[in-house]
Enzyme design. Sequence first.
Site, PDB file in Angstrom:
ATOM      1  N   ASP A   1     -37.096  -2.541  73.608  1.00 46.39           N
ATOM      2  CA  ASP A   1     -37.469  -3.940  73.835  1.00 46.39           C
ATOM      3  C   ASP A   1     -38.896  -4.215  73.356  1.00 46.39           C
ATOM      4  OD1 ASP A   1     -37.219  -6.530  74.696  1.00 46.39           O
ATOM      5  OD2 ASP A   1     -37.585  -6.088  76.810  1.00 46.39           O
TER       6      ASP A   1
ATOM      7  N   HIS B   1     -38.691  -6.728  64.295  1.00 44.88           N
ATOM      8  CA  HIS B   1     -37.459  -5.926  64.254  1.00 44.88           C
ATOM      9  C   HIS B   1     -37.534  -4.884  63.124  1.00 44.88           C
ATOM     10  CE1 HIS B   1     -35.757  -8.298  67.363  1.00 44.88           C
ATOM     11  NE2 HIS B   1     -35.615  -9.403  66.644  1.00 44.88           N
TER      12      HIS B   1
ATOM     13  N   LEU C   1     -27.788  16.581  66.480  1.00 42.58           N
ATOM     14  CA  LEU C   1     -28.170  15.478  67.377  1.00 42.58           C
ATOM     15  C   LEU C   1     -27.020  14.479  67.401  1.00 42.58           C
ATOM     16  CD1 LEU C   1     -30.294  13.772  69.041  1.00 42.58           C
ATOM     17  CD2 LEU C   1     -30.903  12.701  66.864  1.00 42.58           C
TER      18      LEU C   1
HETATM   19  C1  FPP Z   1     -35.407  -6.271  71.611  1.00 46.77           C
HETATM   20  O1  FPP Z   1     -36.657  -6.849  71.325  1.00 46.77           O
HETATM   21  C2  FPP Z   1     -34.839  -5.709  70.415  1.00 46.77           C
HETATM   22  C3  FPP Z   1     -33.667  -6.089  69.854  1.00 46.77           C
HETATM   23  C4  FPP Z   1     -32.776  -7.125  70.397  1.00 46.77           C
HETATM   24  C5  FPP Z   1     -33.214  -5.480  68.607  1.00 46.77           C
HETATM   25  C6  FPP Z   1     -33.377  -4.002  68.525  1.00 46.77           C
HETATM   26  C7  FPP Z   1     -33.404  -3.661  67.106  1.00 46.77           C
HETATM   27  C8  FPP Z   1     -34.232  -2.770  66.538  1.00 46.77           C
HETATM   28  C9  FPP Z   1     -35.128  -1.870  67.275  1.00 46.77           C
HETATM   29  C10 FPP Z   1     -34.280  -2.682  65.095  1.00 46.77           C
HETATM   30  C11 FPP Z   1     -33.368  -1.843  64.354  1.00 46.77           C
HETATM   31  C12 FPP Z   1     -32.444  -0.957  65.045  1.00 46.77           C
HETATM   32  C13 FPP Z   1     -31.691  -0.068  64.405  1.00 46.77           C
HETATM   33  C14 FPP Z   1     -30.740   0.808  65.122  1.00 46.77           C
HETATM   34  C15 FPP Z   1     -31.779   0.088  62.956  1.00 46.77           C
HETATM   35  P1  FPP Z   1     -36.814  -8.405  71.536  1.00 46.77           P
HETATM   36  O2  FPP Z   1     -36.510  -9.090  70.263  1.00 46.77           O
HETATM   37  O3  FPP Z   1     -35.977  -8.832  72.699  1.00 46.77           O
HETATM   38  O4  FPP Z   1     -38.321  -8.493  71.883  1.00 46.77           O
HETATM   39  P2  FPP Z   1     -38.997  -9.590  72.829  1.00 46.77           P
HETATM   40  O5  FPP Z   1     -38.439  -9.362  74.217  1.00 46.77           O
HETATM   41  O6  FPP Z   1     -40.445  -9.243  72.740  1.00 46.77           O
HETATM   42  O7  FPP Z   1     -38.659 -10.927  72.268  1.00 46.77           O
END
Ligand code: FPP
Length: 242
Positions: A19, A36, A130
């Site tokens: 997150d 992201h 893994l």
């Molecule tokens: C949460 O942060 C994150 C996500 C909803 C997306 C997770 C994706 C990645 C880490 C990128 C790529 C992943 C892979 C497997 C290649 P948020 O957007 O909710 O952050 P915020 O709460 O600060 O808005």
Amino acid sequence: MPLVSNIIPEDLHVAIIMDGNGRWATAKSLARLKGHAKGADRVRDIVDAAMDMQISHLTLFAFSTENWKRSEGEVLGLMALFRRFIRSEAAKLFSRGVKVRFIGCRDRLDKSLISLMEGLEDQTSQNDKLYLTIGLNYGGRDEIARTAKKLALQVKAGAIDPQDINIEMFGSNLDTSGLPDPDLVIRTSGEYRTSNFLPWQSVYAEYVFEDTTWPDFDKELFEKTLGEFKGRNRRFGAVSSK
Ligand code: FPP
């Protein structure tokens, strides 16, 4: 003091709610998708770190059944990022012995993404260094409801006896079938929620909530959370022997 990497229990399963990508980007006056993209770089680093530390199972929450509520631009950008990630990482994951599996419902995903996911699962199916599991359109309640439906249909078809449905049987029909339950669930960016991530599987997991956003979560912090986990007294409902 021994390095955390020297004291990793065998068959350890670490699951991570990644997150804070959006907040990381906003704090730097960047578009959320930049956060992201940086988060995807972090996935590469943390997979490498998990391998260095000989962690056997790593499960990452990449996109939830609730994430469709985001703007169309962000959803499309994330889907493009997942495609790019699979294309760019497949050869390395394969050669390093990583077995990749995706959990979640594929119905709403784009055909080209599903075909990349299936290709990577097939390519890495014989690996065992893994076990990397990625939640993509994953929601724990959705997984449980889909499993209940699957078993109900098998009962209707006369393939199983309702009396045979128990915890083991239900668990072995979930998306995570065959995986051990997570020992440790980490959530980054200072939120104290589990957000529909592995609710069935995590009933006895230890949780570590880390203030750092996912794009800044590095190997050092990962080792720190594992050290914290090692200090926990796990009782699984029994009485402590310590
Ligand atoms: C949460 O942060 C994150 C996500 C909803 C997306 C997770 C994706 C990645 C880490 C990128 C790529 C992943 C892979 C497997 C290649 P948020 O957007 O909710 O952050 P915020 O709460 O600060 O808005």
